[in-house]
Scaffold this active site. Structure first.
Site, PDB file in Angstrom:
ATOM      1  N   ASP A  16       9.258   2.790  -0.132  1.00 41.74           N
ATOM      2  CA  ASP A  16       8.218   3.466   0.641  1.00 41.74           C
ATOM      3  C   ASP A  16       8.360   3.027   2.091  1.00 41.74           C
ATOM      4  O   ASP A  16       7.993   1.919   2.463  1.00 41.74           O
ATOM      5  CB  ASP A  16       6.835   3.120   0.073  1.00 41.74           C
ATOM      6  CG  ASP A  16       5.711   3.806   0.841  1.00 41.74           C
ATOM      7  OD1 ASP A  16       6.010   4.503   1.832  1.00 41.74           O
ATOM      8  OD2 ASP A  16       4.543   3.631   0.448  1.00 41.74           O
ATOM      9  N   TYR A  23       0.863  -1.189   0.000  1.00 42.97           N
ATOM     10  CA  TYR A  23       0.000   0.000   0.000  1.00 42.97           C
ATOM     11  C   TYR A  23       0.892   1.229   0.000  1.00 42.97           C
ATOM     12  O   TYR A  23       1.877   1.299   0.727  1.00 42.97           O
ATOM     13  CB  TYR A  23      -0.891   0.005   1.250  1.00 42.97           C
ATOM     14  CG  TYR A  23      -1.764   1.234   1.367  1.00 42.97           C
ATOM     15  CD1 TYR A  23      -2.813   1.453   0.477  1.00 42.97           C
ATOM     16  CD2 TYR A  23      -1.541   2.187   2.363  1.00 42.97           C
ATOM     17  CE1 TYR A  23      -3.627   2.584   0.580  1.00 42.97           C
ATOM     18  CE2 TYR A  23      -2.352   3.317   2.478  1.00 42.97           C
ATOM     19  CZ  TYR A  23      -3.391   3.511   1.584  1.00 42.97           C
ATOM     20  OH  TYR A  23      -4.193   4.620   1.690  1.00 42.97           O
ATOM     21  N   LYS A  72       3.970   8.832   9.058  1.00 38.02           N
ATOM     22  CA  LYS A  72       3.665   8.219  10.355  1.00 38.02           C
ATOM     23  C   LYS A  72       4.591   8.705  11.487  1.00 38.02           C
ATOM     24  O   LYS A  72       4.374   9.791  11.987  1.00 38.02           O
ATOM     25  CB  LYS A  72       3.615   6.700  10.217  1.00 38.02           C
ATOM     26  CG  LYS A  72       2.543   6.307   9.173  1.00 38.02           C
ATOM     27  CD  LYS A  72       2.045   4.901   9.234  1.00 38.02           C
ATOM     28  CE  LYS A  72       0.762   4.762   8.407  1.00 38.02           C
ATOM     29  NZ  LYS A  72       0.894   4.103   7.124  1.00 38.02           N
TER      30      LYS A  72
END
Ligand code: PLP
Length: 437
Positions: free
Chosen positions: A246, A151, A274
């Site tokens: 990523d 994702y 995050k």
């Protein structure tokens, strides 16, 4: 054998959810929060402190969702809170540079040698979207390759899933993504060298970038072979294709250099989010000086943000990363997690339950499977999620908060105490006994 305990009261949460459904699609502002794949309606959280959460009905939980990863220091961390409070009296946003951006950048760049320059944005999605544009702008190619089971946020070119076949044009995984966009994204299975070879033969000189979650952690925890990632690194380099790691989950979770450090490779572009904002909305992407010189205003790749480098968010990030940069921080979190996992594995083995716990750093994932080396999305059995649903309900009723989907990983923070983890182990054992009774 154990028996189910009564369901916790959700009266206030349920009433809030009914109201929220009038305001928001599905009653939420991000889909996975809707508890679609677990029992009941979502719990509305009132506050958090250290590893604990309290919902609107006053139920208390030990939290392993940790806001989906950012809260490596737990809730309401004193240093982060004070840094934010200190900034609040000085203004919330200026649309002009501040020294805080320099400070956070310096903290990152001195401890992370995988990047030479960085650009702050406001979310992981934005970081990845910008990284893709940079790769396309630099290589002057359009196609990108991604992997099934990774994702990368919700930008158009990445909301694409595999069709059937070894190398496939993506099929859009959301309505509203133009087919023409999906046609520029090729989707492969993870950990498959043959598929990589084929895509570089079929689309020679057309691929701008390959993007991968260094350690895929959004669809189970699919730890890749080191040899495979090295191969990916060599192959992309030999074709003039950029490798984008990523690290929105793994960055600052496994260490300052994240998954790139774990595999001991040098990706071309790295994306973060995050943890980097200490709980505030921050994302970032970074690369070599040469690549970053392509970004506006130095170069021709446009990327901007009204609230980018927001001073309050920067203050939170500085406070968080200052703690994480202290020697031994990651080692100690890893040891805590390993102990937690190995105690549970011992129990599972003794009971001969078909459940695996995958773990790296302070991330863990429960898979209801007898396969102890799940590395690809298609190795996860969707049927097994019914077991997760049972476990999730039993855990909530015992005061343990796991993410509301069996595809999601759990996180251990530095705020989880031995007592928290002991209680969790007891609850997990009881919950597993019920799943397998
Ligand atoms: C969470 C995540 C994103 C998206 O970040 P948002 O801040 O939710 O936009 C992108 N990539 C990875 C690997 C993620 O885990």
């Amino acid at each position: 054998m154990n028996t189910s305990v009564p369901d916790i009261s959700r009266d206030k949460s349920t009433a809030l959810f009914e109201k929220a459904k009038e305001y928001f699609p599905g009653g939420v502002n991000s889909p996975v929060r809707a508890f679609k794949s677990v029992y009941g309606s979502p719990l509305f959280i009132e506050r958090g402190d250290k590893a604990h959460l309290w919902d609107a009905d006053g139920n208390e939980f030990i939290d392993f969702c940790c806001s989906w990863g950012p809260l490596i220091l737990g809730h309401n961390n004193q240093e982060i809170r004070e840094a934010i409070q200190n900034q609040l009296g000085k203004g919330l946003s200026f649309g002009a540079p501040t020294a805080l951006e320099n400070q956070l950048a310096e903290l990152i760049l001195t401890h992370n040698k995988k990047i030479e320059k960085i650009r702050f944005v406001s979310s992981g999605t934005e970081a990845v979207m910008s990284a893709i544009r940079l790769a396309r702008g630099y290589t002057k190619r359009d196609k990108i390759v991604k992997f099934e089971g990774c994702y990368h946020g919700h930008s158009d070119s990445l909301l694409v899933k595999a069709g059937s076949g070894l190398v496939t044009f993506g099929e859009t995984s959301s309505a509203g993504v133009p087919k023409a966009f999906a046609d520029e994204t090729l989707v492969l299975a993870l950990n498959d060298k043959e598929a990589l070879d084929k895509v570089f033969t079929d689309y020679k000189d057309q691929i701008a970038a390959v993007i991968i979650e260094g350690i895929p952690a959004n669809n189970g925890l699919l730890i890749q072979d080191k040899a495979y990632i090295s191969y990916l690194r060599e192959l992309t380099a030999s074709h003039g294709t950029l490798l984008i790691f990523d690290e929105v989950i793994t960055g600052f979770r496994l260490g300052f250099e994240g998954a790139a450090q774990y595999y001991d490779i040098q990706p071309d572009i790295l994306t973060y989010g995050k943890i980097i904002g200490g709980g505030m909305p921050v994302g970032a992407y970074g690369a070599s000086k040469e690549l970053m010189s392509c970004i506006s205003p130095d170069g021709a790749v446009y990327q901007a943000g009204t609230l980018s480098g927001n001073p309050v968010a920067m203050a939170a990030g500085i406070a968080a990363l200052s703690i994480l940069s202290q020697p031994g921080f990651y080692e100690s979190l890893k040891i805590t997690t390993e102990k937690f996992v190995s105690d549970l594995r011992e129990f599972i083995e003794q009971k001969q339950y078909d459940v695996q716990i995958f773990t790296i750093g302070s991330i863990f994932w429960f898979a209801f499977s007898n396969n102890s080396s799940i590395q690809r999305a298609d190795e996860i059995d969707p049927e097994s999620m019914t077991n997760y649903k049972v476990m999730h309900r039993e855990l909530l009723n015992r005061g343990i908060y796991f993410g509301p989907s069996g595809y999601e990983v759990g996180f251990i923070s530095a705020a989880h105490t031995e007592d928290d983890l002991d209680k969790t182990k007891i609850a997990l054992k009881e919950a597993l006994n019920i799943v397998f009774q």
